[in-house]
Design an enzyme around this catalytic site. Sequence first.
Site, PDB file in Angstrom:
ATOM      1  N   LYS B  73       0.833  -1.202   0.000  1.00 32.19           N
ATOM      2  CA  LYS B  73       0.000   0.000   0.000  1.00 32.19           C
ATOM      3  C   LYS B  73       0.869   1.255   0.000  1.00 32.19           C
ATOM      4  O   LYS B  73       0.620   2.184  -0.779  1.00 32.19           O
ATOM      5  CB  LYS B  73      -0.885  -0.047   1.252  1.00 32.19           C
ATOM      6  N   THR B  75       4.032   1.455  -0.848  1.00 32.51           N
ATOM      7  CA  THR B  75       4.785   1.440  -2.103  1.00 32.51           C
ATOM      8  C   THR B  75       3.935   2.012  -3.241  1.00 32.51           C
ATOM      9  O   THR B  75       4.408   2.806  -4.049  1.00 32.51           O
ATOM     10  CB  THR B  75       5.220  -0.005  -2.415  1.00 32.51           C
ATOM     11  N   ARG B  96       2.102   7.952   7.023  1.00 34.22           N
ATOM     12  CA  ARG B  96       2.342   7.948   8.473  1.00 34.22           C
ATOM     13  C   ARG B  96       3.818   7.793   8.813  1.00 34.22           C
ATOM     14  O   ARG B  96       4.592   7.262   8.025  1.00 34.22           O
ATOM     15  CB  ARG B  96       1.572   6.788   9.112  1.00 34.22           C
ATOM     16  N   LYS B 107      11.845  -7.452  11.078  1.00 36.96           N
ATOM     17  CA  LYS B 107      12.323  -6.530  10.049  1.00 36.96           C
ATOM     18  C   LYS B 107      11.158  -5.865   9.347  1.00 36.96           C
ATOM     19  O   LYS B 107      10.065  -6.405   9.268  1.00 36.96           O
ATOM     20  CB  LYS B 107      13.145  -7.284   9.013  1.00 36.96           C
ATOM     21  N   ALA B 275      -4.088   1.534  13.718  1.00 38.23           N
ATOM     22  CA  ALA B 275      -5.265   1.393  12.859  1.00 38.23           C
ATOM     23  C   ALA B 275      -6.348   0.541  13.510  1.00 38.23           C
ATOM     24  O   ALA B 275      -7.401   0.338  12.936  1.00 38.23           O
ATOM     25  CB  ALA B 275      -4.852   0.789  11.520  1.00 38.23           C
ATOM     26  N   PHE B 303      -4.353  -0.937   7.274  1.00 36.21           N
ATOM     27  CA  PHE B 303      -5.054  -2.205   7.053  1.00 36.21           C
ATOM     28  C   PHE B 303      -5.838  -2.209   5.740  1.00 36.21           C
ATOM     29  O   PHE B 303      -5.546  -1.425   4.842  1.00 36.21           O
ATOM     30  CB  PHE B 303      -5.966  -2.540   8.236  1.00 36.21           C
ATOM     31  N   PHE B 383       4.291  -8.338  -9.001  1.00 34.54           N
ATOM     32  CA  PHE B 383       5.429  -9.116  -8.492  1.00 34.54           C
ATOM     33  C   PHE B 383       5.970  -9.970  -9.628  1.00 34.54           C
ATOM     34  O   PHE B 383       5.224 -10.352 -10.547  1.00 34.54           O
ATOM     35  CB  PHE B 383       4.987 -10.016  -7.329  1.00 34.54           C
ATOM     36  N   TRP B 411       7.335  -0.661  -8.222  1.00 34.73           N
ATOM     37  CA  TRP B 411       8.352  -1.252  -7.355  1.00 34.73           C
ATOM     38  C   TRP B 411       9.663  -1.411  -8.137  1.00 34.73           C
ATOM     39  O   TRP B 411      10.728  -1.060  -7.654  1.00 34.73           O
ATOM     40  CB  TRP B 411       7.873  -2.613  -6.823  1.00 34.73           C
TER      41      TRP B 411
END
Lengths: 558, 558
Positions: B73, B75, B96, B107, B275, B303, B383, B411
């Site tokens: 989201k 990205t 945020r 990570k 959230a 979310f 992807f 991406w």
Amino acid sequence: MVHKTDIEIARAADKKPIQEVGARLGIGADDLLPYGHDKAKVTAGFIAGLADRPQGKLVLVTAINPTPAGEGKTTTTVGLGDGLSRIGKKTAICIREASLGPCFGMKGGAAGGGHAQVVPMEEMNLHFTGDFHAITSAHNLLAALIDNHIHWGNALGIDQRRVAWRRVMDMNDRALRDIVCSLGGVANGFPRETGFDITVASEVMAILCLASDLSDLERRLGDIIVGYTRERAPVTARDLKAEGAMTVLLKDALQPNLVQTLEHTPAFVHGGPFANIAHGCNSVIATTTALRLADYVVTEAGFGADLGAEKFMNIKCRKAGLSPAAVVVVATIKALKMNGGVAKDALGAEDVAAVEKGCANLGRHIENVKSFGVPAVVAINHFAGDTEAEIAAVKAYAAGQGSEAILCTHWAEGGAGAEALAERVVALAEADHHGFAPLYPDEMGLFQKIETIAKRIYRADAVLADKKIRDQLHAWEDAGYGDLPICMAKTQYSFSTDPNLRGAPTGHSVPVREVRLAAGAGFVVVICGEIMTMPGLPRVPSAEAIGLNDLGQVEGLF
Amino acid sequence: MVHKTDIEIARAADKKPIQEVGARLGIGADDLLPYGHDKAKVTAGFIAGLADRPQGKLVLVTAINPTPAGEGKTTTTVGLGDGLSRIGKKTAICIREASLGPCFGMKGGAAGGGHAQVVPMEEMNLHFTGDFHAITSAHNLLAALIDNHIHWGNALGIDQRRVAWRRVMDMNDRALRDIVCSLGGVANGFPRETGFDITVASEVMAILCLASDLSDLERRLGDIIVGYTRERAPVTARDLKAEGAMTVLLKDALQPNLVQTLEHTPAFVHGGPFANIAHGCNSVIATTTALRLADYVVTEAGFGADLGAEKFMNIKCRKAGLSPAAVVVVATIKALKMNGGVAKDALGAEDVAAVEKGCANLGRHIENVKSFGVPAVVAINHFAGDTEAEIAAVKAYAAGQGSEAILCTHWAEGGAGAEALAERVVALAEADHHGFAPLYPDEMGLFQKIETIAKRIYRADAVLADKKIRDQLHAWEDAGYGDLPICMAKTQYSFSTDPNLRGAPTGHSVPVREVRLAAGAGFVVVICGEIMTMPGLPRVPSAEAIGLNDLGQVEGLF
């Protein structure tokens, strides 16, 4: 004459852009990380490039034993810095950052006063550049890792009853002094007793202030002893693989902060360890950076000279290879009167006899400072009600001690009021005695070091410590910690451990209640009396009066 | 093709000085408070001067129900922002700030990924400009004032068993979830049960993110209910005179932070409320400032759309008078497959049927978004393993819903990979439907509001709440809180309250476990299921691998 308040003076300050302040010391704009337009951090890269530069002269400002009347050590540090600038010396000052917590309890800032202030004063008393928050985070990350390690199987065999690492918060909050954590069931870990200290009492704070660079910081963080196994073997932060992440959290905080005095003298404001369970000086990295950029660096140490100057010499100067060129002992007529036995509400009336009696306290501090091989001069920080006769009495006393007392009016007049002091400091520093030496050698036994401080600085007859404490000191010597210096934690109000014993007491003894090993900071803390590591708020906290006014300015903080 | 890691891409970024980034939006250098050379706060004074400017178009990026496969989201928010910049629109993004605590557990950063990132990424995942530390301080000052008030006589008659205000720390520390404080005797106050939440769960965080300016912030802080008397009368932060000092601590934090994407699109990164027990969007002040400076503002909500978009519309847009022009629903082929019933370890193989089945989840989110009167477009965040047939299936499904699904490759390719999405968003936004309306009116009863969300967004048959909860809601209505919106706290993994019920479930019911009044933030939190407000660290925390490399760069944080 109507005096403006400190905050009115600070708000009216004609601040220069921080790049101009840096330029006075030869720091380029690219070597400053700005925080707003009036604060900056000096980059680690720039500092690394200074290593081969010669160092300027270091001047320590210390004081007689503090009294509720106030002495004005920071004010004098700022005034002397501006005075040195005025007489043509390239000068920087180095002071500590303020703790946020106490601001909401009792009024009072930590940026000097009157016309001898560091600005921006409000921000220095609030979040400033976030260093203390970073220290809080690094400290509490280690705490979380300890309980997390125990929760997930405790492979290191940490004895939950012997966890020595508490948590910290930059707040005056008595409710957190003693807590039981990890309640609520299996998912929350193993319940145990612990508590919070205020951030300035964190060993991480002391480490940041003694580290020479990032790799030294990381090594020291790894050395922290977080607790012991059932077999009483120490467990370190390194055993928990915590030091890398803690270093990452502290990498910006280790870069010293640059601000300015009202007269634009560059001021490094960096670090702020407690002066009781830690050594009470600004960071080594700020002091050494300043010394490589300025001809004169004026700094201060916490509390009176018995605690502050002693630790400055025996811990900071020893470990950082610093050699102070002169010491200024600050006194006020009122504080001398209190040391001479006058009650706080009777300080208004002239009382030359009381001043003379209180001078015994001053005299002993002068003697102590000289015993480190450093020349001393007395600064009388002038208050409106001081009389000519009282001032003359102090001057005569100092002269009798082979020193000199100089009346300073920097509070009312800024650097111009400290020019005479500046001239005298330069004369002493340029005489170049080269006589500085710490009070005791590294290789002296730990208990003997305590005795040396108690007898030579406090003038006590004896140190009282039971077998358990002496055994602990021997055990640390056997474990390889015998060469560490001592960090005394006792009342700041007296040479003795009795806060009501003002003046220059003799014949007393120093009872040691507890000893603690700060293996990362690199000293043994010797606790003589009640030491508060988490203050509380008063009945009517100053927080109630703090707020923004209609102009968006902070009211009630000072 | 060898892909660089996120951190390698971020380090190689050709960042512009933050003054140049500000200039793209017409913000002068004097209106920026720099934090280093690549971050700045936009001054409150500058923002106040924008009040009369027209607002640009607001685009919300939301997503299908999240799965462990990840949706991207942030990205996509960054990629779309850069895409809009590339097609000539004056654009800003609003996201945020990251919470420090989780960085040391698992990570994962919060600054986008690949060639669609906001920089400086490392600092955004560490202390950034100190906003969260300021929130922690303000929150804990209030906590200290509560216990201090009780300690000094409790004039307000606070029932120690009914103190509702916990403490916070920006750390994953399970040991602090449930504690007993004030142990150790009279000087430390009255022992009671309490605990710590993570800072992002603080009501102060929600308040900062909903406040329109400093005076609104102060009013909201004063409205916080800290606990109740024995007679169950609420006691507020204002009763403790705490809101002024809290506002002082937050005055800098309220100023939005400006940074940049890899392609130099201005990015406001400000605030980060949970959230679940809060509304999960960046600050109102950042969004409205961006809207007055840019033609297009791309933002996101936490979310999936059932939680994030619903709260964005019903809480943030309602209260701030915002009207979104378009919504982007992000989906990935893998996440659609998981919503279609495929296990995580079987996502590698092509499975068009599973994609089609998972599209039911996507379809319902599209329908829900449209029910607010706002047009929706689907972004397929590409992807490497996605097949042509799978992508075609999603496109066909979206078309059948009267929407459109656009393949995005930001991406791998940055803004160029989101140009098609940008063109479509502009077409939707410029059609200017003017149809936005929240789902329920202010004056609807609190329980009816909950039912409206449950039935119209979650498609549940019923809301289950026992008499105690319904009585509490009625009591709040009687006390004047009936016009507040609802902040639902339920699992993000399903439309239902069962996290394992993926896809588009029907026939379920929503059990309400607890309701909480956030009087300062201005919403009623409705808790349906287990809500974690203080995370723990995993068995092997990422902290163990975090450290500085020989170049002084942070390793292991991402």
